[in-house]
Design a protein around this motif. Sequence first.
Motif: not given
Length: 526
Positions: A53-82
């Motif tokens: 739900t946040n980026t605690n204990y991580w550092s860098g350019a990632m954000i919290v996001s979701q994707h339809g291929f991952y639990y149909n977008g119902q659960k969060k994961l990290f995203l590195l986008a550029t």
Amino acid sequence: MTIIASNSITLSNVLDGTGIANVTNFYLASNQSTGIKKPAEIVNLIRNGAYPTNTNYWSGAMIVSQHGFYYNGQKKLFLLATTGPSEITASSYRFEVKRNTNYSLSFYALAGGNVKSSDVFFLGRKSNETNDFTSANLIIGKRRFSGSKAEYVTITFNSGDNDNGYIRFDNNGSSDGINAVLFFGEVMLVEGREPKPWVAAIEDSGWTRIPQQTTYANRFLWNYRIELYSDGVTKSIEPTVIGVYGEKGDPGKVVSNTEPTTRFKGLTWKYIGTSDLTASDGTVIHPNTEYYYNGTHWMINYFSVNNFESESITSDKINGKNLTITDGEFISKTSNGPVTTSTEIKDNHIAISKTDGTVNTKNDLAVDTEQGFAMKFTNNTTGLTREASVNFQGVSTSDSNGNYAQLTPQGTKLSTDVPWTDITRASGVGTSGTLRARINNGVFYAQSKDVTIPSIAPNSLITIGTMSSKFSGVSGFDTLGLLYSPGQLSVASVTVGNDGKINIGNPNPTTMSGKVIQFSINIPLG
């Protein structure tokens, strides 16, 4: 000897009859005397590794996001986008490892087709080293993760000659300038050659590897132990209470006429012998006196006096309603892993500093009754600094790239300001009159007064001058001016081009000859 309460004993190298167990202890101070459940059967070294739900204990350019291929977008994961061609990274929190030991990493990953490739590193160092890392282990290199499903990835690597480190995910950039995405989640790192499905790090549920201080509110110190055997078998021991604060708020205490053989920080011991005793650390123990063990030696636990005088006092903690320091200074230094802070108060000056080794930055703050208030941020990796100050002269902020802003009783001054500067006149433009420009407080000014210009045919433009490179950010402005000669006054257009040229246009049906141009531009920038 009567034991009223005791703390924990950390075990290692325990024989199970067939192999040696490496033991990891966890501790939790709680108000519950029963009912504490096992947090996990396996030790995951990655904090906040899944469904974030946040980026605690991580550092860098990632954000919290979701994707339809991952639990149909119902659960969060990290995203590195550029959209850029260069790599961007996400780094886990630093964790301790055993030297020359195998570890298994597992995670889910999903990447766009325009991601050049992806890397995963273990970046380590020895315990006495201060660099961010001194050993780089590329455990997954130039990988192109699936773009059609969340791909489950596992890899085993060796920690080498390192005592701690962290995992870093790299998105190596976009191949076409369009947003290139790398998703990852359920990051699990365990000791051994066998990857494990994700479970939360035990520390994420409140347990710690260092015994927690019990309090009146959380009286019970629980211990949970996981044993990893040499044959790969993992066993966990049910959580048990190993220490109790005490019914009257007293910490664990031993009452005896001999020194306790099991000592831990926070233990108190009342010596009931009849003569002095020299303890194992060399401390002379007096009869009917209560002592406190600070982790290295015994000290008197409590004494009450009206006044006392001392050249030096060393203490882990001082509590009091009033603290007066006469002709002296106050200095405090603390360390929490890679983060160190210091505070100094002396005379009319206060200085506070914080260094964070996880992101390689330093923050300084100073207050002085004569010099004012000042703050400074330093990125030790890039060398960038930012400063801000307040004093009797005004308010100012600046950075090491040369940008600054100042507010003084005389007004405002910015690094983008340009004083009145003559505009270089074009061929055929007279030398009389005024033709100049300036930038002040983010506003562009340009003036022309009594400047003789060449003839201009109807609906035509001529260039009367070019601004210096100081005005390179100024372009695309237009206004109206006046073409004047004795007895005649006509309208003219005035434009500032992208090339810094000042152009005069004749919207009139007749040629304008023998005229001087008058105009004034006053336009905010940005």
